[in-house]
Scaffold this motif. Structure first.
Motif, PDB file in Angstrom:
ATOM      1  N   TYR A 177      44.969  57.130  35.886  1.00  0.00           N
ATOM      2  CA  TYR A 177      44.673  55.657  35.788  1.00  0.00           C
ATOM      3  C   TYR A 177      45.431  54.982  36.951  1.00  0.00           C
ATOM      4  N   TYR A 178      46.601  55.641  37.463  1.00  0.00           N
ATOM      5  CA  TYR A 178      47.383  54.990  38.326  1.00  0.00           C
ATOM      6  C   TYR A 178      47.152  55.664  39.792  1.00  0.00           C
ATOM      7  N   SER A 179      46.176  56.688  40.083  1.00  0.00           N
ATOM      8  CA  SER A 179      45.860  57.367  40.995  1.00  0.00           C
ATOM      9  C   SER A 179      44.430  57.358  41.515  1.00  0.00           C
ATOM     10  N   LYS A 180      44.326  57.607  42.760  1.00  0.00           N
ATOM     11  CA  LYS A 180      43.044  57.617  43.635  1.00  0.00           C
ATOM     12  C   LYS A 180      42.361  58.696  42.845  1.00  0.00           C
ATOM     13  N   HIS A 181      42.807  59.619  41.954  1.00  0.00           N
ATOM     14  CA  HIS A 181      41.959  60.404  41.516  1.00  0.00           C
ATOM     15  C   HIS A 181      41.438  60.142  40.133  1.00  0.00           C
ATOM     16  N   LEU A 182      41.389  58.755  40.079  1.00  0.00           N
ATOM     17  CA  LEU A 182      40.580  58.189  38.821  1.00  0.00           C
ATOM     18  C   LEU A 182      38.905  58.592  39.117  1.00  0.00           C
ATOM     19  N   HIS A 183      38.612  58.789  40.395  1.00  0.00           N
ATOM     20  CA  HIS A 183      37.370  59.161  40.770  1.00  0.00           C
ATOM     21  C   HIS A 183      36.843  60.314  40.052  1.00  0.00           C
ATOM     22  N   ILE A 184      37.754  61.043  39.797  1.00  0.00           N
ATOM     23  CA  ILE A 184      37.218  62.590  38.862  1.00  0.00           C
ATOM     24  C   ILE A 184      36.345  62.099  37.589  1.00  0.00           C
ATOM     25  N   LEU A 185      36.712  60.833  36.962  1.00  0.00           N
ATOM     26  CA  LEU A 185      35.779  60.360  35.885  1.00  0.00           C
ATOM     27  C   LEU A 185      34.880  59.446  36.150  1.00  0.00           C
ATOM     28  N   LEU A 186      35.420  58.467  37.087  1.00  0.00           N
ATOM     29  CA  LEU A 186      34.544  57.151  37.604  1.00  0.00           C
ATOM     30  C   LEU A 186      33.225  57.478  38.699  1.00  0.00           C
ATOM     31  N   ALA A 187      33.429  58.709  39.170  1.00  0.00           N
ATOM     32  CA  ALA A 187      32.351  59.129  40.153  1.00  0.00           C
ATOM     33  C   ALA A 187      30.967  59.143  39.385  1.00  0.00           C
ATOM     34  N   PHE A 188      30.984  59.427  38.278  1.00  0.00           N
ATOM     35  CA  PHE A 188      29.686  59.552  37.598  1.00  0.00           C
ATOM     36  C   PHE A 188      29.028  58.377  37.391  1.00  0.00           C
ATOM     37  N   PRO A 189      29.535  57.386  36.699  1.00  0.00           N
ATOM     38  CA  PRO A 189      28.741  56.099  36.473  1.00  0.00           C
ATOM     39  C   PRO A 189      28.925  55.299  37.717  1.00  0.00           C
ATOM     40  N   GLN A 221      30.727  46.377  42.054  1.00  0.00           N
ATOM     41  CA  GLN A 221      31.688  46.264  43.012  1.00  0.00           C
ATOM     42  C   GLN A 221      33.117  46.396  42.668  1.00  0.00           C
ATOM     43  N   LEU A 222      33.713  46.003  41.491  1.00  0.00           N
ATOM     44  CA  LEU A 222      34.954  46.295  40.906  1.00  0.00           C
ATOM     45  C   LEU A 222      34.641  47.629  40.335  1.00  0.00           C
ATOM     46  N   LEU A 223      33.903  48.348  39.911  1.00  0.00           N
ATOM     47  CA  LEU A 223      33.762  49.727  39.488  1.00  0.00           C
ATOM     48  C   LEU A 223      33.992  50.570  40.850  1.00  0.00           C
ATOM     49  N   ASN A 224      33.252  49.974  41.919  1.00  0.00           N
ATOM     50  CA  ASN A 224      33.356  50.723  43.218  1.00  0.00           C
ATOM     51  C   ASN A 224      34.852  51.044  43.660  1.00  0.00           C
ATOM     52  N   ALA A 225      35.578  49.674  43.520  1.00  0.00           N
ATOM     53  CA  ALA A 225      37.165  49.788  43.798  1.00  0.00           C
ATOM     54  C   ALA A 225      37.894  50.595  43.151  1.00  0.00           C
ATOM     55  N   TYR A 226      37.706  50.939  41.909  1.00  0.00           N
ATOM     56  CA  TYR A 226      38.477  51.806  41.143  1.00  0.00           C
ATOM     57  C   TYR A 226      37.952  53.289  41.254  1.00  0.00           C
ATOM     58  N   THR A 227      36.800  53.374  41.886  1.00  0.00           N
ATOM     59  CA  THR A 227      36.269  54.878  42.123  1.00  0.00           C
ATOM     60  C   THR A 227      36.730  55.322  43.434  1.00  0.00           C
ATOM     61  N   SER A 247      39.270  48.387  58.334  1.00  0.00           N
ATOM     62  CA  SER A 247      39.236  49.608  57.581  1.00  0.00           C
ATOM     63  C   SER A 247      38.389  49.630  56.316  1.00  0.00           C
ATOM     64  N   PRO A 248      37.260  50.102  56.080  1.00  0.00           N
ATOM     65  CA  PRO A 248      36.532  49.869  54.875  1.00  0.00           C
ATOM     66  C   PRO A 248      37.105  50.586  53.805  1.00  0.00           C
ATOM     67  N   ARG A 249      37.965  51.615  53.886  1.00  0.00           N
ATOM     68  CA  ARG A 249      38.667  51.948  52.926  1.00  0.00           C
ATOM     69  C   ARG A 249      39.990  51.135  52.493  1.00  0.00           C
ATOM     70  N   LYS A 250      40.513  50.262  53.324  1.00  0.00           N
ATOM     71  CA  LYS A 250      41.665  49.381  52.930  1.00  0.00           C
ATOM     72  C   LYS A 250      40.845  48.070  52.198  1.00  0.00           C
ATOM     73  N   ILE A 251      39.614  48.025  52.403  1.00  0.00           N
ATOM     74  CA  ILE A 251      38.750  46.766  51.662  1.00  0.00           C
ATOM     75  C   ILE A 251      38.786  47.377  50.308  1.00  0.00           C
ATOM     76  N   MET A 252      38.635  48.669  50.081  1.00  0.00           N
ATOM     77  CA  MET A 252      38.348  48.998  48.601  1.00  0.00           C
ATOM     78  C   MET A 252      39.707  49.166  47.971  1.00  0.00           C
ATOM     79  N   MET A 253      40.828  49.614  48.746  1.00  0.00           N
ATOM     80  CA  MET A 253      42.116  49.593  48.171  1.00  0.00           C
ATOM     81  C   MET A 253      42.788  48.313  47.877  1.00  0.00           C
ATOM     82  N   ASP A 254      42.319  47.245  48.938  1.00  0.00           N
ATOM     83  CA  ASP A 254      42.779  46.005  48.517  1.00  0.00           C
ATOM     84  C   ASP A 254      41.972  45.153  47.089  1.00  0.00           C
ATOM     85  N   THR A 255      40.926  45.425  47.138  1.00  0.00           N
ATOM     86  CA  THR A 255      40.104  45.049  45.918  1.00  0.00           C
ATOM     87  C   THR A 255      40.684  45.475  44.534  1.00  0.00           C
ATOM     88  N   ARG A 256      41.002  46.873  44.620  1.00  0.00           N
ATOM     89  CA  ARG A 256      41.588  47.351  43.664  1.00  0.00           C
ATOM     90  C   ARG A 256      43.233  46.998  43.204  1.00  0.00           C
TER      91      ARG A 256
END
Length: 437
Positions: free
Chosen positions: A226-238, A299-305, A326-335
């Motif tokens: 939950y605290y890590s960028k590796h949350l995508h392990i779970l959220l990549a599917f939805p 879009q918020l799901l995107n940020a967490y993923t 930096s598109p990556r920074k856009i997502m990190m800032d949103t999260r």
């Protein structure tokens, strides 16, 4: 006394899964802060995207080296954790390798042998990932937005995986009964001699220690997600299921604005007519987005993923030419802003208290937004169907339609279109004068 380990295991399991469930509930709450968005169309294509992109890793392998290594870690880690089922049953029931009681020895040996080979491959792949990140220092891992936590987070997860794979192999290597079967110990048989001088009691202690650390480590890893960028392990599917299906270059239009333009172009329309009885006012409360609550929930799901892999930024032409975007920074800032809003709600009994901050300005600058060329390179590059461009466009829409804060060049262009029917500062009679210059 004999049931104390079982009770202790049950308590650890309950706490680990309970804390994870609590964080999942918070995650869902935060995502639901976004605006509604209909994504129930074309379900067959959505299932196909999820199968190909999230499960099949089809976009990861576009970069062969990192893609292959990621597939090894992904498949290995998932398959190895099938043994967690056996560990949970053994821990709750007080059994030892329950799989041997329900499966033929040859089948059980094949499964454990496969797990051991995969564990070894995962360990090797993780070491290569660590070298790429910390020794070779691939540029996309060292951009300005990769500050201490994002940079360290990537290493922490690599250390986690190395320790978990090592514990699994040590557990097998020191299990005297398992080694005596001489079935399934494909890798651990070569590690067993490392412990040959130890007594059977000491071996049992090491095996039990590795067993406990392995399952506790998995539970810690689960809650760390939950605290890590590796949350995508779970959220990549939805996220891949709800990803954008329209052509990448197709922009969305606000229905309220579209209807207004249609009315202006209809000679028979009465702009002062009252809306029909029962008709809803479709004018939004705000045009565009200035904070995370103005974005839609996808879009918020995107940020967490976001995996923070940097593929989007490494292919962004604005970033490559030295601009701050930096598109990556856009997502990190949103999260990060969404997490801040979530903590605000937690601290105020479920209500958001205005903190005087917002995503636009406090996290993402105007300069970043206007540096974007809307080329969609970031969207194409993302391995899990994240769309940073949609967030950029919503904030641009807010700047233009709510604050009239477009750059001078853009304002000049829109004025020219309004006055001359073209983006150039020439009236229609003089439009071809350029050929005489």
């Amino acid at each position: 006394m004999e049931y104390i380990p079982n009770i202790l295991f049950a308590v650890v399991l309950f706490l680990g899964i309970g804390f994870f469930a609590k964080n999942v509930k918070k995650l869902i709450r935060n995502i639901k802060l976004g605006q509604d968005k209909a994504v129930s169309d074309n379900k067959s294509q959505r299932w196909k995207n999820m199968a190909m992109i999230a499960l099949g890793q089809s976009k990861m392998v576009r970069r062969p080296i990192s893609g292959f290594l990621h597939v090894v870690v992904y498949i290995g880690f998932i398959i190895i954790n099938i043994e967690v089922l056996e560990i949970i049953i053994d821990g709750l029931a007080g059994t030892h390798r329950i799989g041997l009681s329900v499966l033929p020895q040859s089948v059980y040996g094949f499964l454990i042998g496969t797990f051991e080979v995969l564990a070894c491959l995962v360990f090797i792949a993780v070491i290569i990932f660590w070298l790429r990140r910390n020794v070779i220092k691939i540029a996309r891992f060292w951009k300005s937005e990769m500050t201490s936590w994002p940079k360290n987070d990537g290493n922490y997860i690599l250390y986690f995986e190395m320790v978990l794979m090592s514990l699994f192999l040590i557990m097998n290597a020191t299990d005297v009964q398992f080694q005596a079967l001489n079935s399934g110990n494909v890798i651990s048989q070569f590690m067993a001699p490392w412990f040959s001088g130890l007594s059977e009691g000491t071996l049992h202690f090491i095996e039990r220690g590795a067993w406990w650390l392995h399952i506790v480590g998995i539970l810690v890893f689960l809650n760390y997600l939950y605290y890590s960028k590796h949350l995508h392990i779970l959220l990549a599917f939805p996220n891949t299921y709800y990803g954008k299906l329209q052509p990448k270059g197709q922009f969305n239009n606000l229905e309220a604005v579209t209807n207004e333009v249609k009315m202006m172009m209809d000679p028979n329309a009465d702009p002062f007519a009252a809306p029909a009885e029962g008709a809803e006012d479709d004018v939004p409360a705000k045009f565009g987005a200035s904070d995370v609550q103005d974005l839609n929930w996808v879009q918020l799901l995107n940020a967490y993923t976001c995996t923070e892999c940097g593929r989007c930024t490494s292919e962004c032409p604005a970033n490559l030419t030295g601009k701050k975007l930096s598109p990556r920074k856009i997502m990190m800032d949103t999260r990060d802003r969404l997490e801040e809003v979530g903590k605000n709600i937690d601290a105020n009994n479920g209500e958001f208290k205005d903190d005087g901050k917002q995503l636009l300005g406090d996290y993402i600058t105007h300069e970043e937004l206007w540096a974007c060329t809307t080329c969609n390179a970031c969207v194409e590059a993302c391995p899990v169907s994240i769309d940073p461009l949609s967030i950029i466009l919503e904030m641009r829409r807010y700047l233009v339609m709510e604050q009239s804060a477009a750059p001078v060049e853009l304002n000049n262009m829109m004025t020219n279109i309004e006055n001359n029917g073209a983006p150039w500062p020439y009236n229609q009679m003089d439009r071809l004068n350029w050929k005489d210059e």
